[in-house]
Design an enzyme around this catalytic site. Sequence first.
Site, PDB file in Angstrom:
ATOM      1  N   VAL A   1       0.814  -1.230   0.000  1.00 13.00           N
ATOM      2  CA  VAL A   1       0.000   0.000   0.000  1.00 13.00           C
ATOM      3  C   VAL A   1       0.841   1.272   0.000  1.00 13.00           C
ATOM      4  CG1 VAL A   1      -2.041  -1.032   1.098  1.00 13.00           C
ATOM      5  CG2 VAL A   1      -0.242   0.005   2.536  1.00 13.00           C
TER       6      VAL A   1
ATOM      7  N   SER B   1      -6.468   4.230  15.148  1.00 12.78           N
ATOM      8  CA  SER B   1      -6.178   3.525  16.400  1.00 12.78           C
ATOM      9  C   SER B   1      -6.432   4.496  17.541  1.00 12.78           C
ATOM     10  CB  SER B   1      -4.718   3.066  16.432  1.00 12.78           C
ATOM     11  OG  SER B   1      -4.358   2.681  17.757  1.00 12.78           O
TER      12      SER B   1
ATOM     13  N   TYR C   1       3.998   5.069  15.368  1.00 15.64           N
ATOM     14  CA  TYR C   1       2.651   4.531  15.121  1.00 15.64           C
ATOM     15  C   TYR C   1       1.589   5.550  15.557  1.00 15.64           C
ATOM     16  CZ  TYR C   1      -1.197   1.105  15.372  1.00 15.64           C
ATOM     17  OH  TYR C   1      -2.388   0.426  15.215  1.00 15.64           O
TER      18      TYR C   1
ATOM     19  N   ALA D   1       1.861   8.767  15.807  1.00 18.55           N
ATOM     20  CA  ALA D   1       1.865   9.911  14.878  1.00 18.55           C
ATOM     21  C   ALA D   1       1.144   9.545  13.583  1.00 18.55           C
ATOM     22  CB  ALA D   1       3.305  10.333  14.581  1.00 18.55           C
TER      23      ALA D   1
ATOM     24  N   LYS E   1      -1.190   7.306  13.145  1.00 18.01           N
ATOM     25  CA  LYS E   1      -2.638   7.121  13.359  1.00 18.01           C
ATOM     26  C   LYS E   1      -3.332   8.446  13.656  1.00 18.01           C
ATOM     27  CE  LYS E   1      -2.859   2.710  12.575  1.00 18.01           C
ATOM     28  NZ  LYS E   1      -3.641   2.187  11.442  1.00 18.01           N
TER      29      LYS E   1
HETATM   30  N1  LIG Z   1      -4.819  -5.061  16.631  1.00 19.00           N
HETATM   31  C1  LIG Z   1      -4.932  -3.932  17.293  1.00 19.00           C
HETATM   32  O1  LIG Z   1      -4.834  -3.897  18.536  1.00 19.00           O
HETATM   33  C2  LIG Z   1      -5.227  -2.651  16.578  1.00 19.00           C
HETATM   34  C3  LIG Z   1      -5.675  -1.563  17.338  1.00 19.00           C
HETATM   35  C4  LIG Z   1      -5.938  -0.364  16.706  1.00 19.00           C
HETATM   36  C5  LIG Z   1      -5.771  -0.261  15.346  1.00 19.00           C
HETATM   37  N2  LIG Z   1      -5.326  -1.330  14.625  1.00 19.00           N
HETATM   38  C6  LIG Z   1      -5.170  -1.146  13.189  1.00 19.00           C
HETATM   39  O2  LIG Z   1      -5.993  -2.056  12.530  1.00 19.00           O
HETATM   40  C7  LIG Z   1      -5.448  -2.337  11.231  1.00 19.00           C
HETATM   41  C8  LIG Z   1      -5.373  -3.836  11.049  1.00 19.00           C
HETATM   42  O3  LIG Z   1      -4.466  -4.354  12.014  1.00 19.00           O
HETATM   43  P1  LIG Z   1      -4.583  -5.832  12.564  1.00 19.00           P
HETATM   44  O4  LIG Z   1      -4.500  -5.748  14.035  1.00 19.00           O
HETATM   45  O5  LIG Z   1      -5.707  -6.529  11.914  1.00 19.00           O
HETATM   46  O6  LIG Z   1      -3.154  -6.375  12.078  1.00 19.00           O
HETATM   47  P2  LIG Z   1      -2.731  -7.662  11.231  1.00 19.00           P
HETATM   48  O7  LIG Z   1      -1.261  -7.688  11.286  1.00 19.00           O
HETATM   49  O8  LIG Z   1      -3.497  -8.836  11.689  1.00 19.00           O
HETATM   50  O9  LIG Z   1      -3.224  -7.249   9.758  1.00 19.00           O
HETATM   51  C9  LIG Z   1      -2.587  -6.231   9.032  1.00 19.00           C
HETATM   52  C10 LIG Z   1      -2.549  -6.653   7.571  1.00 19.00           C
HETATM   53  O10 LIG Z   1      -1.941  -5.589   6.838  1.00 19.00           O
HETATM   54  C11 LIG Z   1      -1.078  -6.177   5.862  1.00 19.00           C
HETATM   55  N3  LIG Z   1      -0.038  -5.228   5.493  1.00 19.00           N
HETATM   56  C12 LIG Z   1       0.954  -4.750   6.271  1.00 19.00           C
HETATM   57  N4  LIG Z   1       1.739  -3.935   5.553  1.00 19.00           N
HETATM   58  C13 LIG Z   1       1.229  -3.891   4.294  1.00 19.00           C
HETATM   59  C14 LIG Z   1       1.601  -3.216   3.111  1.00 19.00           C
HETATM   60  N5  LIG Z   1       2.691  -2.429   3.048  1.00 19.00           N
HETATM   61  N6  LIG Z   1       0.845  -3.394   2.004  1.00 19.00           N
HETATM   62  C15 LIG Z   1      -0.236  -4.201   2.042  1.00 19.00           C
HETATM   63  N7  LIG Z   1      -0.628  -4.880   3.135  1.00 19.00           N
HETATM   64  C16 LIG Z   1       0.087  -4.720   4.252  1.00 19.00           C
HETATM   65  C17 LIG Z   1      -0.497  -7.416   6.551  1.00 19.00           C
HETATM   66  O11 LIG Z   1       0.018  -8.346   5.611  1.00 19.00           O
HETATM   67  C18 LIG Z   1      -1.699  -7.918   7.324  1.00 19.00           C
HETATM   68  O12 LIG Z   1      -2.436  -8.853   6.563  1.00 19.00           O
HETATM   69  C19 LIG Z   1      -4.077  -1.659  11.199  1.00 19.00           C
HETATM   70  O13 LIG Z   1      -4.185  -0.438  10.507  1.00 19.00           O
HETATM   71  C20 LIG Z   1      -3.777  -1.428  12.645  1.00 19.00           C
HETATM   72  O14 LIG Z   1      -2.902  -0.366  12.845  1.00 19.00           O
HETATM   73  C21 LIG Z   1      -5.062  -2.528  15.212  1.00 19.00           C
END
Ligand SMILES: NC(=O)c1ccc[n+]([C@@H]2O[C@H](COP(=O)([O-])OP(=O)(O)OC[C@H]3O[C@@H](n4cnc5c(N)ncnc54)[C@H](O)[C@@H]3O)[C@@H](O)[C@H]2O)c1
Length: 255
Positions: A70, A148, A161, A163, A165
């Site tokens: 991405v 987040s 992270y 910053a 978000k």
């Molecule tokens: N898990 C948490 O506690 C949490 C909390 C708040 C926000 N988030 C946000 O939620 C979103 C999803 O996170 P998650 O917890 O499901 O994590 P995850 O690691 O399970 O999923 C993230 C996905 O993003 C993909 N990815 C990473 N870098 C990429 C890139 N450069 N190009 C394409 N794909 C890419 C990974 O391959 C993975 O499949 C993220 O934006 C994360 O910051 C997560």
Amino acid sequence: MTTPPQPPPRAPRTVLITGAASGIGAAVAEAFAREGDRLALADRDGARLAALRERLPRTAAAVTLHTLDVADADQVRTTVDDVVRDHGGVDVLVNSAGILTEVPLVEMEPSVWDQTLDVDLRGVFLSCRYTLPHMIARGGGRIVNIASQLGQKGGEGLTHYSAAKAGVIGFTKALAREAAPRGVLVNAVAPGPVHTPLVDGLSPEWKRAKEAELPLGRFGRPEEIAPTVLLLASDPGGNLYVGQTLGPNSGDVMA
Ligand SMILES: NC(=O)c1ccc[n+]([C@@H]2O[C@H](COP(=O)([O-])OP(=O)(O)OC[C@H]3O[C@@H](n4cnc5c(N)ncnc54)[C@H](O)[C@@H]3O)[C@@H](O)[C@H]2O)c1
């Protein structure tokens, strides 16, 4: 006994989800599949995307897989063009791709900062940049950016992270103002800690301390985040949300 008249079935929407292979993105994909929508699933991990397709509910109207980084403008533009060609357009864009590392600022290499901002903020910009013109051309759409709660309150060892978000939240508000008059509603979801591979990498101390400070006393599960995304994409439920940041966050931040 006569059955009451049923509303006509809703036409399937085309939903493009980045970061769909895992965690929150995968749960969002499953939820839209249950709604009978057409799915364009994008991630850098093609193998996990293929595995997800196997376990998706068969109710999805169509599923296409797209491997991309991405943070790479050409790859994002090409992916969006492929999705528009394959599905006829994009009705809903969900930006869930993200990365997370835990590094105190005094030890942080500039490359770590850059990589996090590239994926977590530039990635959101790029997919909105190339999807929005197609939505405007078709008269509307919905964009949901996964931010987040750390973008709202900050987290130790997570300046990069947090910053990124916080940037996603500001970006969402600004784009919402630009896009709403053209029929595209842009909002963010800022989850609290959720059990996914992303947080598995954080230290046990961080996770224990985090759990203890949550009013709910526990992390969320991905399927507890997906319904908020569905709400923002829904008609009429999501029709009045513009530039908002919704917080399914175990009480970590109370807006
Ligand atoms: N898990 C948490 O506690 C949490 C909390 C708040 C926000 N988030 C946000 O939620 C979103 C999803 O996170 P998650 O917890 O499901 O994590 P995850 O690691 O399970 O999923 C993230 C996905 O993003 C993909 N990815 C990473 N870098 C990429 C890139 N450069 N190009 C394409 N794909 C890419 C990974 O391959 C993975 O499949 C993220 O934006 C994360 O910051 C997560």
